[in-house]
Design an enzyme around this catalytic site. Structure first.
Site, PDB file in Angstrom:
ATOM      1  N   ARG A 157       0.840  -1.148  -0.005  1.00  0.00           N
ATOM      2  CA  ARG A 157       0.110   0.131  -0.003  1.00  0.00           C
ATOM      3  C   ARG A 157       0.981   1.191   0.140  1.00  0.00           C
ATOM      4  O   ARG A 157       0.440   2.313  -0.530  1.00  0.00           O
ATOM      5  CB  ARG A 157      -0.818   0.027   1.140  1.00  0.00           C
ATOM      6  CG  ARG A 157      -2.114   1.032   1.215  1.00  0.00           C
ATOM      7  CD  ARG A 157      -2.893   0.963   2.203  1.00  0.00           C
ATOM      8  NE  ARG A 157      -2.496   1.255   3.528  1.00  0.00           N
ATOM      9  CZ  ARG A 157      -3.053   0.881   4.596  1.00  0.00           C
ATOM     10  NH1 ARG A 157      -4.335   0.422   4.528  1.00  0.00           N
ATOM     11  NH2 ARG A 157      -2.630   0.893   5.838  1.00  0.00           N
ATOM     12  N   LYS A 174      -2.959   6.979   1.153  1.00  0.00           N
ATOM     13  CA  LYS A 174      -2.817   7.416   2.662  1.00  0.00           C
ATOM     14  C   LYS A 174      -1.797   8.468   2.950  1.00  0.00           C
ATOM     15  O   LYS A 174      -0.672   8.392   3.322  1.00  0.00           O
ATOM     16  CB  LYS A 174      -2.178   6.103   3.422  1.00  0.00           C
ATOM     17  CG  LYS A 174      -2.529   5.972   4.952  1.00  0.00           C
ATOM     18  CD  LYS A 174      -2.434   4.566   5.318  1.00  0.00           C
ATOM     19  CE  LYS A 174      -2.543   4.518   6.993  1.00  0.00           C
ATOM     20  NZ  LYS A 174      -3.950   4.880   7.482  1.00  0.00           N
ATOM     21  N   GLU A 234     -16.390   6.660   6.043  1.00  0.00           N
ATOM     22  CA  GLU A 234     -15.607   6.101   7.143  1.00  0.00           C
ATOM     23  C   GLU A 234     -15.762   6.923   8.253  1.00  0.00           C
ATOM     24  O   GLU A 234     -16.441   7.877   8.375  1.00  0.00           O
ATOM     25  CB  GLU A 234     -14.177   6.491   6.498  1.00  0.00           C
ATOM     26  CG  GLU A 234     -13.839   5.740   5.439  1.00  0.00           C
ATOM     27  CD  GLU A 234     -12.192   5.637   5.084  1.00  0.00           C
ATOM     28  OE1 GLU A 234     -11.518   5.312   6.141  1.00  0.00           O
ATOM     29  OE2 GLU A 234     -11.762   6.086   4.089  1.00  0.00           O
TER      30      GLU A 234
HETATM   31  C1  LIG Z   1      -5.090   3.994   7.787  1.00  0.00           C
HETATM   32  C2  LIG Z   1      -6.506   4.309   7.537  1.00  0.00           C
HETATM   33  C3  LIG Z   1      -7.538   3.454   7.938  1.00  0.00           C
HETATM   34  C4  LIG Z   1      -7.235   1.831   8.228  1.00  0.00           C
HETATM   35  O1  LIG Z   1      -6.453   1.130   7.532  1.00  0.00           O
HETATM   36  P1  LIG Z   1      -5.520  -0.065   8.325  1.00  0.00           P
HETATM   37  O2  LIG Z   1      -4.970  -0.747   7.435  1.00  0.00           O
HETATM   38  O3  LIG Z   1      -6.783  -0.970   8.684  1.00  0.00           O
HETATM   39  O4  LIG Z   1      -4.851   0.442   9.391  1.00  0.00           O
HETATM   40  C5  LIG Z   1      -8.721   3.744   7.512  1.00  0.00           C
HETATM   41  N1  LIG Z   1      -9.246   4.824   6.992  1.00  0.00           N
HETATM   42  C6  LIG Z   1      -8.146   5.803   6.645  1.00  0.00           C
HETATM   43  C7  LIG Z   1      -8.901   6.953   6.341  1.00  0.00           C
HETATM   44  C8  LIG Z   1      -7.051   5.594   6.961  1.00  0.00           C
HETATM   45  O5  LIG Z   1      -6.049   6.473   6.996  1.00  0.00           O
END
Ligand SMILES: *Cc1c(COP(=O)(O)O)cnc(C)c1O
Length: 361
Positions: free
Chosen positions: A95, A206, A242
């Site tokens: 990722r 991210k 989310e």
């Molecule tokens: C990091 C993140 C998540 C969760 O991802 P994981 O891989 O489960 O830690 C969910 N939503 C957002 C906006 C994120 O930045």
């Protein structure tokens, strides 16, 4: 009492120059773990402040000026046999590459980053800075157990004009975290009309800049007595997206588990993916689809959010347009609890790792 980020001594640093990545582990200044615990507050703080700095990183660059940077959150867990295992670092590394390429940077090879992360965990364990397994954690299914939080991130080369980073650093630091569960804290969430990610934007990456709106919204929500803020879609303000930095799941009256389908406004969480696998394995029907706030207010019986930091965290109610809907009796639901404890059991090595998610360092 001043709080200083307690970064572990070994830091992984990779840099892209002229078509190749070069990487190394840096050993920052440290004493033994026990000696550091005995330092005065002031001495400990000055050591920790130094440890959180690397010489040669430019002040003015595309990351500090324009938020052009991405990161990962990875966790390592002490095991009963004294070893340390990392949860799905291969997924995080892949990722990270996707995020970097989404920001038009050269992506680091996932194998290289994964090795860097594993090496830094191993070295920090060797010098005694990582938490040790404690069987007392078993009594409450690891809800309060300690872990290692690992944070790889990019940092751009010097620049002040609008531009992309063509020669970034990837740095990975780690710190110990204790799973804390604030007793009696009401897990109420408020549905916000603010927008986290826009259609055609960077919501799937991210990236640092995606966090600005959620941080502001969550702060405001906490001021009003809520633990979490829930975002709706940017166009119709109708479908759930989310939480502030975590994915979300709903168990409906018909027994099915629903989570919003991935798209360019939703972050593809690794905990989300893992929970889908676990729920299906338990025989639960999982639907990845659009789910409206109206459907949630009528049909949801259990709600939880997922993320590396949060694990599986239940939400007791939603407040939307001034009306509060309590899910079940407000406490964690049966399926949420089962998923939470199954995931933690796999991570701390007391349940079989049948999907090969745990990587031994
Ligand atoms: C990091 C993140 C998540 C969760 O991802 P994981 O891989 O489960 O830690 C969910 N939503 C957002 C906006 C994120 O930045």
């Amino acid at each position: 009492m001043a709080f200083t980020l307690s970064v572990h001594p070994f830091i992984y640093v990779a840099k892209y120059n002229n078509g190749t990545w070069e990487d190394k582990l840096l050993e920052q200044e440290h004493l033994s773990f026990e000696q550091e615990q005995q330092l005065s507050e002031a001495d400990k703080n000055s050591l920790l402040i130094k440890r959180n700095q690397i010489k040669g990183l430019p002040l003015v660059n595309f990351t500090t000026q324009y938020g052009l940077g991405c990161f990962e959150g990875v966790k390592a867990y002490p095991q009963k046999d004294g070893s340390i295992k990392v949860f799905r670092p291969d997924e995080n590394a892949q990722r990270m590459k996707n995020s970097m390429e989404g920001l038009l940077m050269p992506g680091i090879s996932p194998e290289m980053l994964q090795k860097g992360v594993m090496d830094s965990v191993r070295e920090n364990d060797r010098i005694g800075f990582l938490p040790k397994y404690n069987s007392a954690w078993e009594a409450n299914n690891f809800i309060t157990a300690d872990a290692v939080y690992i944070r790889p991130f990019t940092y751009a080369e010097p620049g002040i004009g609008l531009g992309i980073s063509v020669s970034p650093w990837v740095i990975s630091v780690s710190t110990n975290v204790s799973g804390y569960f604030k007793e009696g804290m009401k897990s109420r969430a408020i549905v916000t009309d603010k927008v986290r990610a826009t259609t055609g934007g960077t919501g799937w990456i991210k990236t640092a800049s995606n966090y600005v709106v959620p941080i502001l919204v969550k702060k405001a929500a906490e001021k009003d007595g809520f633990m979490e803020a829930i975002f709706l879609d940017p166009d119709e303000h109708k479908f759930i997206e989310e939480g502030s930095s975590c994915n979300i799941f709903f168990r409906l009256k018909n027994g099915n588990l629903v989570t919003p389908q991935l798209g360019d406004t939703i972050l593809p969480g690794i905990t989300r993916k893992s929970v889908i696998t676990l729920a299906k394995d338990m025989g639960v029907t999982v639907e990845e689809r659009k789910i409206s706030i109206d459907e949630v207010m009528l049909e949801a019986e259990e709600v939880f959010v997922t993320g590396t930091a949060a694990g599986v965290t239940h939400l007791g109610s939603f407040t939307y347009k001034g009306k509060e809907k309590v899910f079940g009796n407000g406490n964690i639901g049966e399926l949420s609890y089962k998923l939470q404890t199954t995931l933690k059991g796999i991570q701390y090595g007391v349940l079989e790792d049948k999907f090969n998610w745990m990587f031994k360092i």
